[in-house]
Write a protein that holds these residues in place. Structure first.
Motif, PDB file in Angstrom:
ATOM      1  N   GLN A 154     -30.389  10.755 -11.129  1.00 34.81           N
ATOM      2  CA  GLN A 154     -29.084  11.207 -10.667  1.00 34.81           C
ATOM      3  C   GLN A 154     -28.212  10.022 -10.248  1.00 34.81           C
ATOM      4  OE1 GLN A 154     -29.018  14.277  -7.691  1.00 34.81           O
ATOM      5  NE2 GLN A 154     -30.530  15.546  -8.744  1.00 34.81           N
ATOM      6  N   PHE A 155     -28.830   8.995  -9.704  1.00 32.26           N
ATOM      7  CA  PHE A 155     -28.091   7.789  -9.303  1.00 32.26           C
ATOM      8  C   PHE A 155     -27.661   6.963 -10.513  1.00 32.26           C
ATOM      9  CE2 PHE A 155     -28.001   3.387  -7.473  1.00 32.26           C
ATOM     10  CZ  PHE A 155     -26.935   3.582  -6.613  1.00 32.26           C
ATOM     11  N   GLY A 156     -28.046   7.399 -11.677  1.00 35.56           N
ATOM     12  CA  GLY A 156     -27.637   6.706 -12.890  1.00 35.56           C
ATOM     13  C   GLY A 156     -28.770   6.051 -13.638  1.00 35.56           C
ATOM     14  N   GLY A 157     -29.991   6.142 -13.078  1.00 38.00           N
ATOM     15  CA  GLY A 157     -31.108   5.499 -13.746  1.00 38.00           C
ATOM     16  C   GLY A 157     -30.845   4.009 -13.920  1.00 38.00           C
ATOM     17  N   HIS A 158     -31.255   3.485 -15.052  1.00 38.57           N
ATOM     18  CA  HIS A 158     -31.031   2.072 -15.322  1.00 38.57           C
ATOM     19  C   HIS A 158     -29.721   1.813 -16.057  1.00 38.57           C
ATOM     20  CE1 HIS A 158     -34.855   0.361 -13.952  1.00 38.57           C
ATOM     21  NE2 HIS A 158     -35.425   1.469 -14.388  1.00 38.57           N
ATOM     22  N   SER A 159     -29.126   2.869 -16.624  1.00 35.35           N
ATOM     23  CA  SER A 159     -27.919   2.642 -17.441  1.00 35.35           C
ATOM     24  C   SER A 159     -26.645   2.717 -16.626  1.00 35.35           C
ATOM     25  CB  SER A 159     -27.853   3.649 -18.590  1.00 35.35           C
ATOM     26  OG  SER A 159     -27.705   4.959 -18.094  1.00 35.35           O
ATOM     27  N   LYS A 160     -26.657   3.456 -15.487  1.00 37.38           N
ATOM     28  CA  LYS A 160     -25.494   3.544 -14.591  1.00 37.38           C
ATOM     29  C   LYS A 160     -24.203   3.806 -15.350  1.00 37.38           C
ATOM     30  CE  LYS A 160     -27.737   2.449 -10.735  1.00 37.38           C
ATOM     31  NZ  LYS A 160     -29.087   2.401 -11.285  1.00 37.38           N
ATOM     32  N   GLY A 161     -24.200   4.823 -16.192  1.00 33.04           N
ATOM     33  CA  GLY A 161     -22.981   5.210 -16.880  1.00 33.04           C
ATOM     34  C   GLY A 161     -22.751   4.553 -18.224  1.00 33.04           C
ATOM     35  N   ARG A 162     -23.635   3.678 -18.657  1.00 33.15           N
ATOM     36  CA  ARG A 162     -23.431   3.000 -19.939  1.00 33.15           C
ATOM     37  C   ARG A 162     -23.674   3.957 -21.110  1.00 33.15           C
ATOM     38  NH1 ARG A 162     -20.163  -0.488 -20.830  1.00 33.15           N
ATOM     39  NH2 ARG A 162     -20.924  -1.919 -19.230  1.00 33.15           N
ATOM     40  N   GLY A 163     -24.629   4.877 -20.943  1.00 33.83           N
ATOM     41  CA  GLY A 163     -24.831   5.914 -21.947  1.00 33.83           C
ATOM     42  C   GLY A 163     -25.428   5.393 -23.241  1.00 33.83           C
ATOM     43  N   LEU A 223     -40.474  12.586 -15.140  1.00 35.87           N
ATOM     44  CA  LEU A 223     -39.665  13.016 -13.992  1.00 35.87           C
ATOM     45  C   LEU A 223     -40.461  14.077 -13.246  1.00 35.87           C
ATOM     46  CD1 LEU A 223     -36.114  13.270 -15.624  1.00 35.87           C
ATOM     47  CD2 LEU A 223     -36.941  11.487 -14.083  1.00 35.87           C
ATOM     48  N   GLU A 224     -41.607  13.667 -12.740  1.00 32.98           N
ATOM     49  CA  GLU A 224     -42.538  14.620 -12.146  1.00 32.98           C
ATOM     50  C   GLU A 224     -42.382  14.765 -10.642  1.00 32.98           C
ATOM     51  OE1 GLU A 224     -46.530  14.033 -13.378  1.00 32.98           O
ATOM     52  OE2 GLU A 224     -46.091  14.515 -15.468  1.00 32.98           O
ATOM     53  N   THR A 225     -41.509  13.951 -10.032  1.00 32.13           N
ATOM     54  CA  THR A 225     -41.280  14.062  -8.590  1.00 32.13           C
ATOM     55  C   THR A 225     -39.786  14.084  -8.327  1.00 32.13           C
ATOM     56  OG1 THR A 225     -41.154  11.683  -8.109  1.00 32.13           O
ATOM     57  CG2 THR A 225     -43.364  12.660  -8.213  1.00 32.13           C
ATOM     58  N   LYS A 226     -39.427  14.569  -7.144  1.00 34.20           N
ATOM     59  CA  LYS A 226     -38.017  14.593  -6.760  1.00 34.20           C
ATOM     60  C   LYS A 226     -37.436  13.180  -6.709  1.00 34.20           C
ATOM     61  CE  LYS A 226     -36.659  18.867  -6.080  1.00 34.20           C
ATOM     62  NZ  LYS A 226     -35.499  19.413  -6.821  1.00 34.20           N
ATOM     63  N   ALA A 227     -38.223  12.218  -6.260  1.00 36.53           N
ATOM     64  CA  ALA A 227     -37.722  10.850  -6.183  1.00 36.53           C
ATOM     65  C   ALA A 227     -37.313  10.350  -7.568  1.00 36.53           C
ATOM     66  CB  ALA A 227     -38.784   9.931  -5.573  1.00 36.53           C
ATOM     67  N   GLN A 228     -38.095  10.666  -8.575  1.00 36.45           N
ATOM     68  CA  GLN A 228     -37.758  10.250  -9.934  1.00 36.45           C
ATOM     69  C   GLN A 228     -36.490  10.944 -10.438  1.00 36.45           C
ATOM     70  OE1 GLN A 228     -41.566  11.200 -11.762  1.00 36.45           O
ATOM     71  NE2 GLN A 228     -42.129   9.037 -11.818  1.00 36.45           N
ATOM     72  N   ILE A 229     -36.332  12.219 -10.105  1.00 34.25           N
ATOM     73  CA  ILE A 229     -35.120  12.952 -10.463  1.00 34.25           C
ATOM     74  C   ILE A 229     -33.913  12.316  -9.782  1.00 34.25           C
ATOM     75  CG2 ILE A 229     -33.887  15.130 -10.123  1.00 34.25           C
ATOM     76  CD1 ILE A 229     -35.779  15.585 -12.281  1.00 34.25           C
ATOM     77  N   TRP A 230     -34.052  11.990  -8.516  1.00 34.55           N
ATOM     78  CA  TRP A 230     -32.930  11.414  -7.770  1.00 34.55           C
ATOM     79  C   TRP A 230     -32.534  10.047  -8.328  1.00 34.55           C
ATOM     80  CZ3 TRP A 230     -35.793  13.092  -2.768  1.00 34.55           C
ATOM     81  CH2 TRP A 230     -35.490  14.428  -2.489  1.00 34.55           C
ATOM     82  N   PHE A 231     -33.526   9.275  -8.761  1.00 36.13           N
ATOM     83  CA  PHE A 231     -33.181   7.978  -9.356  1.00 36.13           C
ATOM     84  C   PHE A 231     -32.327   8.172 -10.601  1.00 36.13           C
ATOM     85  CE2 PHE A 231     -34.129   4.375 -12.214  1.00 36.13           C
ATOM     86  CZ  PHE A 231     -33.637   3.348 -11.426  1.00 36.13           C
TER      87      PHE A 231
END
Length: 446
Positions: free
Chosen positions: A257-266, A247-255
């Motif tokens: 924040q949008f849920g990454g690949h799990s989108k709430g699955r945890g 997570l070395e860039t803001k874009a990666q952090i924002w992704f």
């Protein structure tokens, strides 16, 4: 917020201060070991702002934490307090009524989680890992290195070189094949679904585990896939969890924040099938049933659903969602998907804002394109889909939903607009993709 206003929050050019700031670091925190100190200043001299922590106990993932790093850093007591606040119940479930350990654990006997993994490995089924790639030799090298380091006794790797323009991929595979079981094939028709289907045809009767070329696999990935196959003999698909590799860039952090690949699955194991359709409709993949970057199919399942739709996926105007459609088709035909969060892969998110914006557009386009494909083959599904519209609108616009709960104030709102813009383009993109896919087939048959 307009698109122009939204973009104004993002610096157009890097400044000297940017080079001194590291938006985030990614670390594993193993509770059986003494908790670490996480300094604010990293070895390269940059100031780390946040820490994304995968919390594990005897290698089992319990959950993830995203913590702000104060100027004094995070000490072991800080970490223990944060783990207790977010994951204390999961820890006590495994260790009994004790506080989160700061100094590690010395168990009197082999932990159950490790004992079960060891037992599964004694009868480990052979698995073929498929990596579809196109002109990403550096990324592919890291991916193959992680696969060759798997702590698993029975597997091979099949690399599908999709419409290659150079020999770069073949060179990487040749070097990897000198160290382990790596095979190579070419699919000349461009498009991820063509590459996926080529692998299916080349490996009949085999368990197929899929990994993207911009990922690396946890050393126990295949062992945990095998655990899920063993514990769920009726499962058609095993889906693992995908966590950030960096997570070395803001874009990666924002992704993220949008849920990454799990989108709430945890990190809670789950199962989907005919018995769960009253909880989450097979037509509504949020949180997702899985993702194509970490999925495993039993033999014959992909063939049963008619293979991957070649009008969907990377390399097409539809841009994605061939995996989403496949999961939906498995469920609609009475199949079962098991979510196994201990099967971990790590993804290198897009580092730049423009790449993230294209990804957000692609997610929206692909999702609605997948629905378009589904309706063209099953028109009567329009009625249950219409009943899902209120839930979809709530998830898209409400607060604390699977899509929005982890979004912070610095998240550029125009990225959500890009995602919705992609949705509107989905039907047309699918029809264009289908024509293009048919033209590719005709060209190879001529």
């Amino acid at each position: 917020m307009s698109a122009d206003l939204g973009r104004s929050v993002i610096p157009a050019q890097r400044t000297p201060l940017d080079d001194k700031i590291l938006p985030g670091i990614v670390r594993d925190v193993e509770l059986s070991q003494p908790l670490p100190v996480i300094p604010a200043e990293q070895p390269d001299g940059r100031r780390a702002e946040q820490a994304w922590l995968l919390v594990r106990l005897f290698s089992e993932p319990l959950g993830a934490l995203l913590l702000d790093i104060p100027s004094a850093g995070l000490n072991p007591a800080d970490l223990a307090q944060a783990v207790e606040a977010e994951l204390g119940e999961a820890v006590r479930k495994r260790l009994g009524d004790v506080p989160v350990p700061v100094h590690g654990i010395n168990p009197a006997s082999e932990p159950d989680f490790l004992a079960k993994r060891r037992a599964v490995l004694t009868t480990a089924p052979h698995i073929t890992v498929v990596v579809c790639t196109r002109e990403h030799p550096a990324e592919l090298t890291k991916c193959l290195d992680s696969l060759l380091a798997q702590e698993y006794p029975a597997f091979r790797i099949l690399v599908v070189d999709n419409a290659p323009e150079t020999e770069a991929t073949a060179d990487v595979v040749r070097a990897a094949a000198a160290r382990g079981p790596v095979d190579y094939m070419v699919e000349p028709k461009g498009g991820l679904s063509f590459a996926r289907n080529a692998a299916v045809r080349a490996a009949p009767g085999q368990i197929l585990a899929w990994l993207d070329d911009d990922e690396v696999a946890d050393p126990h990935w295949l062992a945990e896939v095998a655990r899920a196959l063993h514990e769920h003999p009726d499962a058609d698909v095993i889906s693992g969890v995908i966590v950030p590799a960096e997570l070395e860039t803001k874009a990666q952090i924002w992704f993220e924040q949008f849920g990454g690949h799990s989108k709430g699955r945890g990190f809670k194991p789950d199962e989907f099938g005919p018995h769960t359709k009253h909880i989450q409709s097979p037509l509504y993949p949020l949180p997702p049933f899985g993702t194509g970057a970490n999925m495993t199919f039993r033999p014959g399942v992909i063939e049963r659903i008619g293979l991957f739709d070649t009008a969907l996926g990377a390399g097409t105007p539809a841009m994605g969602s061939e995996d989403t459609l496949a999961f939906t088709q498995v469920l609609l035909t009475g199949g079962t998907i098991v979510y196994q969060p201990s099967a971990i892969t790590r993804h290198y998110h897009r580092r730049d804002l423009e790449g993230l914006r294209k990804q957000m557009v692609g997610y929206g386009t692909g999702l609605v394109a997948a629905y378009t494909s589904l309706l063209l083959s099953r028109p009567l599904l329009i009625f249950p889909l219409l009943r899902l519209v209120p839930s979809a609108l709530k998830d898209m616009t409400g607060k604390d939903t699977a899509r929005t709960a982890t979004i912070r104030e610095d998240f550029p709102q125009e990225l959500l607009s890009d995602n919705r813009r992609g949705m509107l383009a989905g039907p047309r993109a699918y029809l264009k993709s289908r024509r293009a896919a048919r033209a590719k087939v005709r060209a190879t048959q001529a």
